[in-house]
Design an enzyme around this catalytic site. Structure first.
Site, PDB file in Angstrom:
ATOM      1  N   HIS A 109       4.324-108.889   2.145  1.00  0.00           N
ATOM      2  CA  HIS A 109       4.173-108.208   3.430  1.00  0.00           C
ATOM      3  C   HIS A 109       3.581-106.807   3.291  1.00  0.00           C
ATOM      4  CE1 HIS A 109       8.286-106.419   2.663  1.00  0.00           C
ATOM      5  NE2 HIS A 109       7.703-105.371   3.232  1.00  0.00           N
ATOM      6  N   ASP A 158       7.726-114.120   0.173  1.00  0.00           N
ATOM      7  CA  ASP A 158       7.336-112.709   0.308  1.00  0.00           C
ATOM      8  C   ASP A 158       7.144-112.081  -1.080  1.00  0.00           C
ATOM      9  OD1 ASP A 158       6.708-110.262   1.360  1.00  0.00           O
ATOM     10  OD2 ASP A 158       8.758-109.743   1.958  1.00  0.00           O
ATOM     11  N   SER A 263       9.933-101.504   0.065  1.00  0.00           N
ATOM     12  CA  SER A 263       9.466-102.885  -0.012  1.00  0.00           C
ATOM     13  C   SER A 263       8.621-103.128  -1.252  1.00  0.00           C
ATOM     14  CB  SER A 263       8.634-103.222   1.225  1.00  0.00           C
ATOM     15  OG  SER A 263       9.432-103.226   2.379  1.00  0.00           O
ATOM     16  N   GLY A 264       8.802-104.301  -1.835  1.00  0.00           N
ATOM     17  CA  GLY A 264       8.017-104.672  -3.013  1.00  0.00           C
ATOM     18  C   GLY A 264       8.573-104.142  -4.320  1.00  0.00           C
TER      19      GLY A 264
END
Length: 357
Positions: A109, A158, A263-264
């Site tokens: 994402h 994801d 995120s990530g």
């Protein structure tokens, strides 16, 4: 008689010197050198006890910096040397983890479906985003591979692989993290760590100089996580589902969690002195909300997909208290490493000197 004694003495000294020289050479070969987190002494130790340890072709998961302030939030330089910042047009958008000299893994994402690699660069070796830290390295992006299963927020898949425009050279501040084999299990309650430069609370940016933050979180079993996410869902909000390729970590009471900008990033668990990438920061409801722990993509669910893009990637399996990985070198006799032979040789030298004295 005098000449015979001199010849015997010469023979004795010459043989002893040769044997001692060989001993010194073998000791030199057996010296344990700590290099970018890898200590071969541990391997020799395991071999001497009869436990097989096969050396990996790449050093991973062993940072050289150790932060003894266990309860703190700020990380020290080099503590998490695989942590990267994914930057878009020069601005931090996501975290990620270095997994080889030219690949990072992050969340799908973090990219739009038509994202161009030229828009992004990867910052490695950084502890603070806003400083002139000499160990930082910025590299362009060559290719982006989003997992095809990803279909939007809180869905499976994801995860994304990013190939760097050029390979990096490992340093004490830039080291890859190890990837776990598909059958590695991270049990509920296991204390792991998550890191990132994300918001410190919902809507509040990490203040300058934007030092990398760390948080220890326990693994939560999937059934418990599904139950927590079914509490207080509200009338207008359908409950989000915890899929099989997801894992949860955090606290039911909230207060401590990842947030926007994390995120990530990596969820890391230490097993047998090596850090493994257990999960990738994916989603959650709000930041540090009660009954809403962080949800991560489970890396072990994607070994096949990762290997499809990176055929020579290694996945390790902690075994019998030690790390066992793909065999890429000649084997040795169990329990008879350099230490054994050096000891035997020195004993032979001492015995010979006593005989010839």
């Amino acid at each position: 008689m005098r000449i015979m004694v001199q010849k015997q003495g010469a023979t004795k000294c010459g043989l002893a010197e040769v044997l001692l020289l060989l001993a010194v050479l073998l000791i030199g070969r057996g010296t344990c050198t700590y290099h970018y987190g890898y200590n071969p002494c541990e391997e020799e130790e395991a071999l001497s006890r009869g436990n097989p340890v096969i050396r990996s072709k790449q050093v991973c998961g062993r940072p050289t910096a150790l932060n003894r302030n266990v309860g703190g939030e700020d990380s020290v330089a080099g503590e998490w040397p695989w942590q990267v910042s994914l930057m878009k047009m020069g601005k931090h958008v996501c975290g990620g983890a270095l997994i080889s000299n030219d690949w990072i893994v992050t969340a799908a994402h973090c990219f739009q479906q038509n994202s161009s690699p030229s828009q992004f660069n990867v910052l490695l070796g950084a502890n603070k985003l806003e400083n002139s830290w000499p160990h930082k390295l910025s590299i362009g992006v060559g290719e982006i591979f989003r997992n095809p299963r990803y279909a939007g927020e809180a869905t499976s898949g994801d995860i994304a692989l990013v190939r760097l425009a050029q390979p990096v050279r490992f340093t004490d501040y830039i080291i890859p993290i190890c990837l776990p084999a598909a059958n590695v299990h991270f049990p509920p309650g296991m204390k792991c760590w998550v890191t990132g430069w994300g918001d410190i609370s919902e809507g509040q940016d990490l203040p300058a100089p934007k030092k990398l933050q760390k948080l220890q979180v326990p693994i939560i079993d999937t059934q418990t996580c599904r139950r927590l996410y079914s509490i207080d869902t509200g009338d207008n909000m359908p409950p989000k589902s915890i899929q099989d390729d997801m894992m949860c970590a955090g606290y039911a009471e909230g207060m401590r969690d990842t947030c926007k900008g994390d995120s990530g990033g990596p969820l890391m668990c230490r097993m047998n002195k090596v850090w493994l990438l257990a999960g990738i920061v994916s989603w959650g409801e709000g930041c540090a909300e009660r009954n809403r722990p962080g949800v991560y993509i489970r890396l072990t669910s994607y070994q096949g997909w990762i290997r499809w893009h990176i055929p020579d990637m290694e996945f390790i399996q902690p075994s019998q208290g030690h790390i066992k990985v793909k065999n890429i070198g000649a084997g040795r006799t169990d329990g008879m490493g350099p230490t054994f032979f050096v000891t035997a040789l020195l004993l032979a030298v001492w015995t010979l000197n006593r005989i010839l004295a």
